[in-house]
Design an enzyme around this catalytic site. Sequence first.
Site, PDB file in Angstrom:
ATOM      1  N   GLU A 167       1.405  -3.811 -10.964  1.00 24.17           N
ATOM      2  CA  GLU A 167       1.054  -3.097  -9.797  1.00 24.17           C
ATOM      3  C   GLU A 167       0.048  -1.983 -10.093  1.00 24.17           C
ATOM      4  OE1 GLU A 167       1.826  -4.138  -7.178  1.00 24.17           O
ATOM      5  OE2 GLU A 167       4.277  -4.584  -6.884  1.00 24.17           O
ATOM      6  N   ASP A 224       6.249 -13.731 -14.304  1.00 25.69           N
ATOM      7  CA  ASP A 224       7.035 -12.689 -13.928  1.00 25.69           C
ATOM      8  C   ASP A 224       8.489 -13.278 -13.232  1.00 25.69           C
ATOM      9  OD1 ASP A 224       5.842 -13.622 -11.532  1.00 25.69           O
ATOM     10  OD2 ASP A 224       4.861 -11.812 -11.298  1.00 25.69           O
TER      11      ASP A 224
END
Length: 252
Positions: free
Chosen positions: A155, A79
Site C-alpha cells: 500500500e 499475497d
Amino acid sequence: MIKEKSFKTDNVEIGETEVLVGLLADEIEKRMGDCALENRDLVLGLATGSTPIPLYAELVRRHQEEGLSFANVVSFNLDEYEGIPAEHPESYRSYMGRHLVDHVDMRKECVFLPNANAGDPEKEGREYEERIREYGGIDFQILGIGRDGHIGFNEPGSGRETRTRRVKLAAETREDAAPAFGGIGNVPTHAMTMGVATILEAKRIVLIARGSGKREIVKKAMTGPVGPEVTASFLQDHADVTWYLDGAAAGE
Ligand code: F6R
C-alpha cells in the site's frame, strides 16, 4: 477504438483483453516449453483479483484442449489475507485452486502462498523469501494494480526495500473487496505480501490493468514520480517490464 490487433510501443501493449490474454498466454507457454527442454522449472509469480482471471481461464483452456502441461511450473503468489482459513472462498489459496491450480497438472507442493496466519509473521516472511531464492528466483511475475497504486498489497508508503511481511490494508483496498466478502465488516484488515524489493527481483514483470477505473493510477505509475506514494511507480526502474492495458485503462 483498438480492435483485433494490439498496439505496442516500447514496454506497453494496448489491446482488447482477449488479444492481451492471448499474447501473455503465448509468452508463458513459450517459457514453459523452453524450461521443459532445459529440464528445469519455470518459476511464476502470480497475482489474484479480477484482472488475471481471463488469463488463467486461457491457460486452463490450453491445458484441457491442447495438452499444455504445467508439470514444470512452480508458483509463488504475491499475497494472502490474514484471519481467514485457507478453505474460505475468498482466500487467495481458494482463488488459485478455483481459477488455475485445480484444473491443470501443477504439482500441488510447488504452489506457494504466504501463510498469513502463521504465528510469527517475521519468520514466515523470511522463509517465503528464502524459498523463492531456493527455486532460483521468480522468472516471470504477473501483477495487477490497485486503485491506490499498490502492487501485491504494498500500500502507499511501502518503500523500495520492503520484503515479504505483514501489512495493514488501506481503506480503499478493503472497500474494493467488500462486495466479495458480503460487506466491509467481513474484509480482513491485514495480509501478508511480498515486498516491493521482492517483486523487483523478478527477472521479467508484466502488469495488467483493465477498465477506466485504473486509468488515472496507471498514468501516475507509468509517468509520475517514482516513490512509495504509488508503489507501482517503482516498476519504472525495472529493466524488463511490460504494461498490458486495455483501451479503457490506457485512455487516449
Ligand atoms: C492480488 C494483488 C493486488 C491486485 C490489485 C488489483 O494478488 O496483489 O495487487 O492485483 O488489487 O485487483 P483487481 O485485479 O481485482 O482490480
